[in-house]
Design a protein around this motif. Structure first.
Motif, PDB file in Angstrom:
ATOM      1  N   SER A  49      38.260  28.812  43.538  1.00 20.06           N
ATOM      2  CA  SER A  49      37.237  28.315  44.462  1.00 20.06           C
ATOM      3  C   SER A  49      36.816  26.899  44.114  1.00 20.06           C
ATOM      4  O   SER A  49      36.143  26.234  44.894  1.00 20.06           O
ATOM      5  CB  SER A  49      36.006  29.237  44.426  1.00 20.06           C
ATOM      6  OG  SER A  49      35.479  29.296  43.108  1.00 20.06           O
ATOM      7  N   ASN A  88      30.680  37.502  39.199  1.00 16.14           N
ATOM      8  CA  ASN A  88      31.986  38.074  39.524  1.00 16.14           C
ATOM      9  C   ASN A  88      32.201  39.330  38.698  1.00 16.14           C
ATOM     10  O   ASN A  88      32.782  39.311  37.622  1.00 16.14           O
ATOM     11  CB  ASN A  88      33.092  37.064  39.230  1.00 16.14           C
ATOM     12  CG  ASN A  88      33.023  35.895  40.167  1.00 16.14           C
ATOM     13  OD1 ASN A  88      32.898  36.071  41.365  1.00 16.14           O
ATOM     14  ND2 ASN A  88      33.091  34.689  39.625  1.00 16.14           N
ATOM     15  N   PRO A 115      29.807  34.804  44.695  1.00 17.43           N
ATOM     16  CA  PRO A 115      29.504  35.114  46.085  1.00 17.43           C
ATOM     17  C   PRO A 115      28.011  35.334  46.299  1.00 17.43           C
ATOM     18  O   PRO A 115      27.243  35.500  45.357  1.00 17.43           O
ATOM     19  CB  PRO A 115      30.281  36.409  46.326  1.00 17.43           C
ATOM     20  CG  PRO A 115      30.255  37.079  44.981  1.00 17.43           C
ATOM     21  CD  PRO A 115      30.377  35.961  43.974  1.00 17.43           C
ATOM     22  N   TYR A 129      31.894  34.931  49.863  1.00 21.86           N
ATOM     23  CA  TYR A 129      32.401  33.921  48.926  1.00 21.86           C
ATOM     24  C   TYR A 129      32.537  32.609  49.684  1.00 21.86           C
ATOM     25  O   TYR A 129      33.402  32.459  50.547  1.00 21.86           O
ATOM     26  CB  TYR A 129      33.758  34.343  48.370  1.00 21.86           C
ATOM     27  CG  TYR A 129      33.733  35.591  47.513  1.00 21.86           C
ATOM     28  CD1 TYR A 129      33.835  35.513  46.129  1.00 21.86           C
ATOM     29  CD2 TYR A 129      33.643  36.858  48.087  1.00 21.86           C
ATOM     30  CE1 TYR A 129      33.845  36.656  45.335  1.00 21.86           C
ATOM     31  CE2 TYR A 129      33.649  38.004  47.306  1.00 21.86           C
ATOM     32  CZ  TYR A 129      33.753  37.902  45.930  1.00 21.86           C
ATOM     33  OH  TYR A 129      33.763  39.030  45.160  1.00 21.86           O
ATOM     34  N   PHE A 132      35.908  30.718  48.752  1.00 18.53           N
ATOM     35  CA  PHE A 132      36.739  31.546  47.887  1.00 18.53           C
ATOM     36  C   PHE A 132      37.907  30.716  47.360  1.00 18.53           C
ATOM     37  O   PHE A 132      38.362  30.898  46.233  1.00 18.53           O
ATOM     38  CB  PHE A 132      37.243  32.754  48.674  1.00 18.53           C
ATOM     39  CG  PHE A 132      37.991  33.762  47.856  1.00 18.53           C
ATOM     40  CD1 PHE A 132      37.307  34.662  47.045  1.00 18.53           C
ATOM     41  CD2 PHE A 132      39.373  33.838  47.894  1.00 18.53           C
ATOM     42  CE1 PHE A 132      37.981  35.605  46.282  1.00 18.53           C
ATOM     43  CE2 PHE A 132      40.066  34.783  47.143  1.00 18.53           C
ATOM     44  CZ  PHE A 132      39.363  35.666  46.331  1.00 18.53           C
ATOM     45  N   ARG A 226      39.378  38.960  41.836  1.00  9.91           N
ATOM     46  CA  ARG A 226      38.042  38.409  42.092  1.00  9.91           C
ATOM     47  C   ARG A 226      37.074  39.447  42.637  1.00  9.91           C
ATOM     48  O   ARG A 226      35.876  39.421  42.343  1.00  9.91           O
ATOM     49  CB  ARG A 226      38.137  37.236  43.090  1.00  9.91           C
ATOM     50  CG  ARG A 226      38.747  35.955  42.551  1.00  9.91           C
ATOM     51  CD  ARG A 226      37.806  35.166  41.644  1.00  9.91           C
ATOM     52  NE  ARG A 226      36.535  34.873  42.279  1.00  9.91           N
ATOM     53  CZ  ARG A 226      36.315  33.852  43.133  1.00  9.91           C
ATOM     54  NH1 ARG A 226      37.318  33.047  43.470  1.00  9.91           N
ATOM     55  NH2 ARG A 226      35.117  33.646  43.649  1.00  9.91           N
ATOM     56  N   THR A 227      37.573  40.367  43.453  1.00 12.62           N
ATOM     57  CA  THR A 227      36.679  41.335  44.104  1.00 12.62           C
ATOM     58  C   THR A 227      36.566  42.638  43.327  1.00 12.62           C
ATOM     59  O   THR A 227      35.658  43.440  43.595  1.00 12.62           O
ATOM     60  CB  THR A 227      37.159  41.662  45.531  1.00 12.62           C
ATOM     61  OG1 THR A 227      38.462  42.258  45.471  1.00 12.62           O
ATOM     62  CG2 THR A 227      37.222  40.392  46.387  1.00 12.62           C
ATOM     63  N   LEU A 265      39.890  36.994  54.407  1.00 10.68           N
ATOM     64  CA  LEU A 265      39.995  35.583  54.019  1.00 10.68           C
ATOM     65  C   LEU A 265      40.290  34.721  55.245  1.00 10.68           C
ATOM     66  O   LEU A 265      41.188  35.037  56.028  1.00 10.68           O
ATOM     67  CB  LEU A 265      41.100  35.410  52.976  1.00 10.68           C
ATOM     68  CG  LEU A 265      41.457  33.982  52.550  1.00 10.68           C
ATOM     69  CD1 LEU A 265      40.272  33.309  51.856  1.00 10.68           C
ATOM     70  CD2 LEU A 265      42.689  33.989  51.647  1.00 10.68           C
ATOM     71  N   ASP A 293      36.740  30.546  53.132  1.00 13.36           N
ATOM     72  CA  ASP A 293      35.707  31.565  52.910  1.00 13.36           C
ATOM     73  C   ASP A 293      36.309  32.966  52.919  1.00 13.36           C
ATOM     74  O   ASP A 293      37.316  33.226  53.589  1.00 13.36           O
ATOM     75  CB  ASP A 293      34.627  31.488  53.986  1.00 13.36           C
ATOM     76  CG  ASP A 293      33.547  30.482  53.627  1.00 13.36           C
ATOM     77  OD1 ASP A 293      33.819  29.569  52.823  1.00 13.36           O
ATOM     78  OD2 ASP A 293      32.423  30.607  54.154  1.00 13.36           O
TER      79      ASP A 293
END
Length: 372
Positions: A49, A88, A115, A129, A132, A226-227, A265, A293
């Motif tokens: 990001s 995160n 985020p 995010y 992102f 990341r998620t 995304l 984003d």
């Protein structure tokens, strides 16, 4: 106004920063289910990001964050609500994807932008995010994926009020992946049963599942990292201009399980992502999503809310959008999902690949054309 020192006239202008290149010397991804070989991304590409850390003359790190666009966490961004930046961390009860290591999954060399949690409205739980992926990376990925991936304009028939209706999908689509009961051998690409590790029966699927190509796999791994969620499907929509759209719907199919986590995304032109509550019509939310984003929709978001990308006039599709010069009103949306059973594979391939012709981006005409 301060005078310019005379020495400045004899100082060489600083060299321009090299353009981010996504060229790779790797051979393309191939599989019998692909309509053509799909180019790879360079394995050294760092997804982030924030822009890569640069060194000055004194070798000091400059860790500047990307200045994408003004923060837009939705139409109610100025409200004093419970929106907050969150670290995160792994989502509750969701394990990170176990995958082979690439630069996309290595520990980041600098801090990622966290985020914003959108949880102030009834039954809504989203992580926004913003961004992102940093601006230059999201631009190059948009141009790369639009050019290298196969796309489809699916037509299908459904029954509405007892009447058979022909539906033409108002956008281009593509798809890769298979549900949790099967998987692709990482080297041969053969489809295997998850439990037995043996080839799947020939009648398991009526469609032809396709493994995720390397260029999309890098994104899948990074999004999973990341998620903190696992994904076995990647759905790709290309909206050529403001006339392409998707109507209000929710991704609450049974094969996704209860309260699924879905990551979405955005690459390319900014489009409005509209949401409305299923049983409280006055309850709405809008995300104006710029390139780079990502929204992570989780908890009861799918079971209680609908979302859409409405049509836009040609003038409003590019007005005030910094991507107009290179995206031309086009937008790619990539959603990452986790289907638990065979019905997910049958559904996704039916409505995103179908049986029609293949389209591919043509630089000369500047549009999707039928592949010869």
């Amino acid at each position: 106004m301060p005078k310019r020192p005379i020495t400045s006239y004899f100082t060489a202008a600083p060299s321009k920063k090299p353009k981010l290149s996504l060229h790779s010397d790797l051979p393309p991804s191939t599989h019998p289910s692909y309509p053509f070989p799909i180019a790879c991304l360079p394995p050294s590409l760092e997804l982030s990001s924030t822009k890569p850390v640069e060194k000055d003359n004194n070798e000091k790190d400059t860790n500047e964050k990307d200045t994408n666009e003004k923060d837009t966490s939705g139409e109610n961004a100025n409200e004093k609500d419970t929106n907050e930046k969150v670290p995160n961390e792994k989502a509750p009860n969701e394990a990170p994807e176990a995958s082979k290591t690439t630069n996309a999954t290595k520990p980041p060399t600098q801090e990622e932008i966290p985020p914003t949690a959108i949880t102030h409205k009834q039954d809504l739980s989203i992580l926004h995010y913003h961004p992102f992926l940093h601006t230059s990376l999201s631009k190059e990925l948009f141009l790369f994926l639009r050019k290298q991936l196969p796309f489809y304009r699916v037509e299908y028939r459904i029954a509405r009020a007892g009447v058979e209706t022909n539906v033409k999908t108002p956008r281009y689509t593509s798809l890769f992946g298979v549900d949790a009961i099967s998987y692709f051998h990482p080297h041969s690409g053969e489809l295997l049963d998850t439990k037995s590790k043996h080839p799947v029966p020939p009648d398991r699927y009526r469609c032809s599942p396709r493994p995720v190509p390397q260029c999309v796999e890098m994104l899948r791994q990074y999004v999973a990292k990341r998620t903190g969620c696992s994904y076995n499907f990647v759905l790709i929509n290309y909206y050529a201009d403001g006339n392409d759209s998707i109507s209000y719907h929710s991704d609450d199919e049974r094969f996704l399980g209860e309260n699924p986590a879905i990551a979405s995304l955005s690459l390319g032109s900014r489009r409005d992502f509209l949401m409305k509550h299923k049983t409280v019509p006055a309850l709405t939310h809008t995300f104006p999503l710029p390139s780079g984003d990502l929204l992570l929709m989780r908890s009861t978001t799918q079971s209680k809310w609908l979302h859409s990308i409405p049509k836009r006039s040609s003038s409003s599709s590019t007005a005030g959008d910094s991507t107009a010069s290179w995206a031309g009103g086009g937008r790619i949306n990539i959603t990452f999902r986790n289907a638990l059973e065979r019905g997910g594979t049958e559904n996704y391939y039916c409505y995103n690949i179908g049986s029609g012709p293949v389209y591919r981006w043509d630089d000369v005409s500047g549009k999707m054309v039928l592949k010869a």
